[in-house]
Design a protein around this motif. Structure first.
Motif, PDB file in Angstrom:
ATOM      1  N   ALA A 291     -13.707  -3.610  -0.288  1.00 20.27           N
ATOM      2  CA  ALA A 291     -12.396  -3.809   0.346  1.00 20.27           C
ATOM      3  C   ALA A 291     -11.600  -4.887  -0.389  1.00 20.27           C
ATOM      4  CB  ALA A 291     -12.581  -4.172   1.819  1.00 20.27           C
ATOM      5  N   LEU A 292     -12.283  -5.957  -0.808  1.00 18.48           N
ATOM      6  CA  LEU A 292     -11.561  -7.029  -1.512  1.00 18.48           C
ATOM      7  C   LEU A 292     -11.085  -6.571  -2.891  1.00 18.48           C
ATOM      8  CD1 LEU A 292     -13.663 -10.169  -0.481  1.00 18.48           C
ATOM      9  CD2 LEU A 292     -11.341  -9.561   0.258  1.00 18.48           C
ATOM     10  N   ALA A 293     -11.892  -5.721  -3.544  1.00 10.77           N
ATOM     11  CA  ALA A 293     -11.457  -5.186  -4.856  1.00 10.77           C
ATOM     12  C   ALA A 293     -10.240  -4.283  -4.668  1.00 10.77           C
ATOM     13  CB  ALA A 293     -12.600  -4.418  -5.509  1.00 10.77           C
ATOM     14  N   LYS A 294     -10.248  -3.498  -3.570  1.00 10.36           N
ATOM     15  CA  LYS A 294      -9.104  -2.608  -3.318  1.00 10.36           C
ATOM     16  C   LYS A 294      -7.846  -3.417  -3.021  1.00 10.36           C
ATOM     17  CE  LYS A 294     -11.314   1.426  -1.068  1.00 10.36           C
ATOM     18  NZ  LYS A 294     -11.328   2.148   0.198  1.00 10.36           N
ATOM     19  N   ILE A 295      -7.964  -4.477  -2.191  1.00 10.31           N
ATOM     20  CA  ILE A 295      -6.759  -5.229  -1.833  1.00 10.31           C
ATOM     21  C   ILE A 295      -6.226  -5.988  -3.048  1.00 10.31           C
ATOM     22  CG2 ILE A 295      -7.787  -7.387  -0.961  1.00 10.31           C
ATOM     23  CD1 ILE A 295      -4.879  -5.564   0.719  1.00 10.31           C
ATOM     24  N   ALA A 296      -7.134  -6.445  -3.927  1.00 13.40           N
ATOM     25  CA  ALA A 296      -6.670  -7.156  -5.129  1.00 13.40           C
ATOM     26  C   ALA A 296      -5.819  -6.222  -5.983  1.00 13.40           C
ATOM     27  CB  ALA A 296      -7.874  -7.680  -5.916  1.00 13.40           C
ATOM     28  N   GLN A 297      -6.269  -4.964  -6.120  1.00 10.54           N
ATOM     29  CA  GLN A 297      -5.479  -4.000  -6.895  1.00 10.54           C
ATOM     30  C   GLN A 297      -4.167  -3.674  -6.181  1.00 10.54           C
ATOM     31  OE1 GLN A 297      -7.903  -0.613  -8.521  1.00 10.54           O
ATOM     32  NE2 GLN A 297      -9.576  -1.741  -7.581  1.00 10.54           N
ATOM     33  N   GLY A 298      -4.232  -3.565  -4.849  1.00 13.86           N
ATOM     34  CA  GLY A 298      -3.024  -3.276  -4.081  1.00 13.86           C
ATOM     35  C   GLY A 298      -1.989  -4.380  -4.217  1.00 13.86           C
ATOM     36  N   VAL A 299      -2.464  -5.624  -4.174  1.00 13.42           N
ATOM     37  CA  VAL A 299      -1.528  -6.763  -4.291  1.00 13.42           C
ATOM     38  C   VAL A 299      -0.896  -6.783  -5.687  1.00 13.42           C
ATOM     39  CG1 VAL A 299      -1.377  -9.292  -4.300  1.00 13.42           C
ATOM     40  CG2 VAL A 299      -2.622  -8.128  -2.482  1.00 13.42           C
ATOM     41  N   GLU A 300      -1.690  -6.446  -6.702  1.00 21.65           N
ATOM     42  CA  GLU A 300      -1.123  -6.361  -8.062  1.00 21.65           C
ATOM     43  C   GLU A 300      -0.025  -5.298  -8.127  1.00 21.65           C
ATOM     44  OE1 GLU A 300      -3.712  -5.854 -11.430  1.00 21.65           O
ATOM     45  OE2 GLU A 300      -4.939  -7.565 -10.797  1.00 21.65           O
ATOM     46  N   LEU A 301      -0.273  -4.174  -7.449  1.00 18.69           N
ATOM     47  CA  LEU A 301       0.737  -3.103  -7.438  1.00 18.69           C
ATOM     48  C   LEU A 301       1.998  -3.550  -6.708  1.00 18.69           C
ATOM     49  CD1 LEU A 301      -1.615  -0.068  -6.755  1.00 18.69           C
ATOM     50  CD2 LEU A 301      -0.248  -0.439  -8.815  1.00 18.69           C
ATOM     51  N   LEU A 302       1.803  -4.231  -5.564  1.00 21.84           N
ATOM     52  CA  LEU A 302       2.972  -4.753  -4.836  1.00 21.84           C
ATOM     53  C   LEU A 302       3.771  -5.677  -5.745  1.00 21.84           C
ATOM     54  CD1 LEU A 302       1.809  -5.876  -1.241  1.00 21.84           C
ATOM     55  CD2 LEU A 302       3.452  -4.075  -1.786  1.00 21.84           C
ATOM     56  N   ALA A 303       3.049  -6.573  -6.434  1.00 20.31           N
ATOM     57  CA  ALA A 303       3.721  -7.537  -7.315  1.00 20.31           C
ATOM     58  C   ALA A 303       4.496  -6.806  -8.409  1.00 20.31           C
ATOM     59  CB  ALA A 303       2.691  -8.488  -7.920  1.00 20.31           C
ATOM     60  N   SER A 304       3.879  -5.740  -8.952  1.00 22.27           N
ATOM     61  CA  SER A 304       4.539  -5.014 -10.044  1.00 22.27           C
ATOM     62  C   SER A 304       5.822  -4.330  -9.565  1.00 22.27           C
ATOM     63  CB  SER A 304       3.585  -3.987 -10.662  1.00 22.27           C
ATOM     64  OG  SER A 304       3.415  -2.913  -9.759  1.00 22.27           O
ATOM     65  N   GLN A 305       5.908  -4.113  -8.240  1.00 19.02           N
ATOM     66  CA  GLN A 305       7.098  -3.474  -7.671  1.00 19.02           C
ATOM     67  C   GLN A 305       8.084  -4.488  -7.087  1.00 19.02           C
ATOM     68  OE1 GLN A 305       7.413   0.093  -7.629  1.00 19.02           O
ATOM     69  NE2 GLN A 305       5.781  -0.340  -9.096  1.00 19.02           N
ATOM     70  N   GLY A 306       7.779  -5.780  -7.232  1.00 20.34           N
ATOM     71  CA  GLY A 306       8.624  -6.805  -6.623  1.00 20.34           C
ATOM     72  C   GLY A 306       8.592  -6.751  -5.103  1.00 20.34           C
ATOM     73  N   ARG A 307       7.427  -6.318  -4.539  1.00 25.75           N
ATOM     74  CA  ARG A 307       7.334  -6.132  -3.079  1.00 25.75           C
ATOM     75  C   ARG A 307       6.260  -7.037  -2.467  1.00 25.75           C
ATOM     76  NH1 ARG A 307       6.450   0.262  -2.543  1.00 25.75           N
ATOM     77  NH2 ARG A 307       6.161  -0.334  -0.357  1.00 25.75           N
ATOM     78  N   LEU A 308       6.033  -8.176  -3.128  1.00 28.69           N
ATOM     79  CA  LEU A 308       4.922  -9.035  -2.720  1.00 28.69           C
ATOM     80  C   LEU A 308       5.074  -9.596  -1.301  1.00 28.69           C
ATOM     81  CD1 LEU A 308       2.370  -9.669  -4.215  1.00 28.69           C
ATOM     82  CD2 LEU A 308       3.486 -11.646  -5.261  1.00 28.69           C
ATOM     83  N   GLN A 309       6.290  -9.618  -0.799  1.00 28.45           N
ATOM     84  CA  GLN A 309       6.512 -10.154   0.559  1.00 28.45           C
ATOM     85  C   GLN A 309       6.104  -9.146   1.635  1.00 28.45           C
ATOM     86  OE1 GLN A 309       8.763  -8.965  -1.432  1.00 28.45           O
ATOM     87  NE2 GLN A 309      10.073  -7.596  -0.229  1.00 28.45           N
ATOM     88  N   GLU A 310       5.835  -7.871   1.220  1.00 28.02           N
ATOM     89  CA  GLU A 310       5.439  -6.857   2.211  1.00 28.02           C
ATOM     90  C   GLU A 310       3.960  -7.007   2.562  1.00 28.02           C
ATOM     91  OE1 GLU A 310       6.538  -2.837   1.206  1.00 28.02           O
ATOM     92  OE2 GLU A 310       8.411  -3.494   0.276  1.00 28.02           O
ATOM     93  N   SER A 311       3.561  -6.446   3.696  1.00 25.97           N
ATOM     94  CA  SER A 311       2.136  -6.496   4.047  1.00 25.97           C
ATOM     95  C   SER A 311       1.452  -5.198   3.595  1.00 25.97           C
ATOM     96  CB  SER A 311       1.949  -6.714   5.543  1.00 25.97           C
ATOM     97  OG  SER A 311       2.720  -5.800   6.254  1.00 25.97           O
ATOM     98  N   LEU A 312       0.161  -5.321   3.353  1.00 26.61           N
ATOM     99  CA  LEU A 312      -0.602  -4.188   2.812  1.00 26.61           C
ATOM    100  C   LEU A 312      -2.002  -4.182   3.418  1.00 26.61           C
ATOM    101  CD1 LEU A 312      -0.541  -1.897   0.602  1.00 26.61           C
ATOM    102  CD2 LEU A 312      -1.681  -3.524  -0.888  1.00 26.61           C
ATOM    103  N   LEU A 313      -2.431  -2.993   3.827  1.00 27.97           N
ATOM    104  CA  LEU A 313      -3.760  -2.838   4.433  1.00 27.97           C
ATOM    105  C   LEU A 313      -4.612  -1.904   3.579  1.00 27.97           C
ATOM    106  CD1 LEU A 313      -5.722  -2.961   6.932  1.00 27.97           C
ATOM    107  CD2 LEU A 313      -4.457  -1.011   7.844  1.00 27.97           C
ATOM    108  N   VAL A 314      -5.865  -2.288   3.359  1.00 33.00           N
ATOM    109  CA  VAL A 314      -6.853  -1.358   2.796  1.00 33.00           C
ATOM    110  C   VAL A 314      -8.078  -1.433   3.700  1.00 33.00           C
ATOM    111  CG1 VAL A 314      -6.121  -1.734   0.403  1.00 33.00           C
ATOM    112  CG2 VAL A 314      -8.036  -3.033   1.315  1.00 33.00           C
ATOM    113  N   GLU A 315      -8.910  -0.433   3.642  1.00 36.30           N
ATOM    114  CA  GLU A 315     -10.180  -0.563   4.351  1.00 36.30           C
ATOM    115  C   GLU A 315     -11.246   0.270   3.685  1.00 36.30           C
ATOM    116  OE1 GLU A 315     -11.663   2.304   5.845  1.00 36.30           O
ATOM    117  OE2 GLU A 315     -10.697   2.446   7.810  1.00 36.30           O
ATOM    118  N   ASP A 316     -12.487  -0.158   3.878  1.00 35.03           N
ATOM    119  CA  ASP A 316     -13.607   0.614   3.369  1.00 35.03           C
ATOM    120  C   ASP A 316     -14.597   0.765   4.512  1.00 35.03           C
ATOM    121  OD1 ASP A 316     -14.342   1.868   0.868  1.00 35.03           O
ATOM    122  OD2 ASP A 316     -16.184   0.724   1.084  1.00 35.03           O
TER     123      ASP A 316
END
Ligand code: IMP
Length: 197
Positions: free
Chosen positions: A52-77
């Motif tokens: 789950a932590l590996a997934k959220i780290a990748q998700g946060v990188e994607l948010l950052a790449s889109q300039g959307r870092l202020q948004e919230s993001l959920l992953v789960e395993d």
């Protein structure tokens, strides 16, 4: 209404999160980039939290790449753990479902049928990562029953189930009342509310 992006390709997981969190004022939507759920890499690990932590780290990188870092993001395993088959299917739940399916699990079991589901949900709040865990104890049915839900739902009977119904014989609301995912997401909701987010 506050919006939560859910990074998953699994519409069953999205429906369950919506069932639980929409009435509480949260709009849950697929996390998409250019109209598509982005691919992420699941690490080889025997630990759901690590995944789950590996997934959220990748998700946060994607948010950052889109300039959307202020948004919230959920992953789960999530994983199914069967006592008679130590650590199995566990973190290999997706692979085992694809290879031997629910039928294959039923063929492997004898009298000892206790099992549990675990969910580790990781939330990017816009500022930090928080982790929530949910567990559901139950047993593996003697046969596949029910059409609802997804994955191992037709063979999993939660201990709280009245009349020995499997998850697949329940509505999304009933499943969420007992399920590993329901418990993890209620903890997440309590955190968001306490935090005033
Ligand atoms: P994932 O890696 O969290 O997507 O899930 C691992 C495997 O467990 C997948 O094959 C899912 O279909 C299955 N699974 C996850 N959650 C559930 C559930 O709530 N019910 C039944 N099967 C599930």
């Amino acid at each position: 209404m506050a919006t939560l992006n859910f990074l998953t390709g699994n519409s069953g997981k999205l429906t369950e999160a919506q069932t639980l969190l929409s009435p509480l004022g949260w709009e849950i939507q697929f996390f998409e980039i250019n109209g598509e759920v982005p691919e992420i890499v699941e690490p080889q690990s025997d630990n759901l939290t690590t995944v789950a932590l590996a997934k959220i780290a990748q998700g946060v990188e994607l948010l950052a790449s889109q300039g959307r870092l202020q948004e919230s993001l959920l992953v789960e395993d999530s994983g199914l753990f069967i006592d008679a088959l130590p650590q199995f299917p566990g973190v290999y739940s997706a692979h085992v479902l694809k290879s031997i399916g629910c039928d294959g699990i039923l063929r492997l079991l004898d009298e000892e049928r206790t099992a549990h589901f675990l969910t580790v949900a990781a939330l990017w709040t816009g500022e930090a990562v928080e982790v929530f865990v949910g567990r559901c104890d139950g047993s593996i049915s003697m046969e596949m029953k029910g059409e609802s839900g997804f994955g191992y739902d037709p063979i999993f009977i939660p201990d709280e189930s009245q009349n020995g119904l499997t998850f697949a014989e329940m509505t999304s609301e009933e499943k969420s009342a007992y399920s590993h995912r329901g418990r993890a997401l209620r903890a997440l909701f309590d955190y968001l509310n306490d935090d005033g987010a």
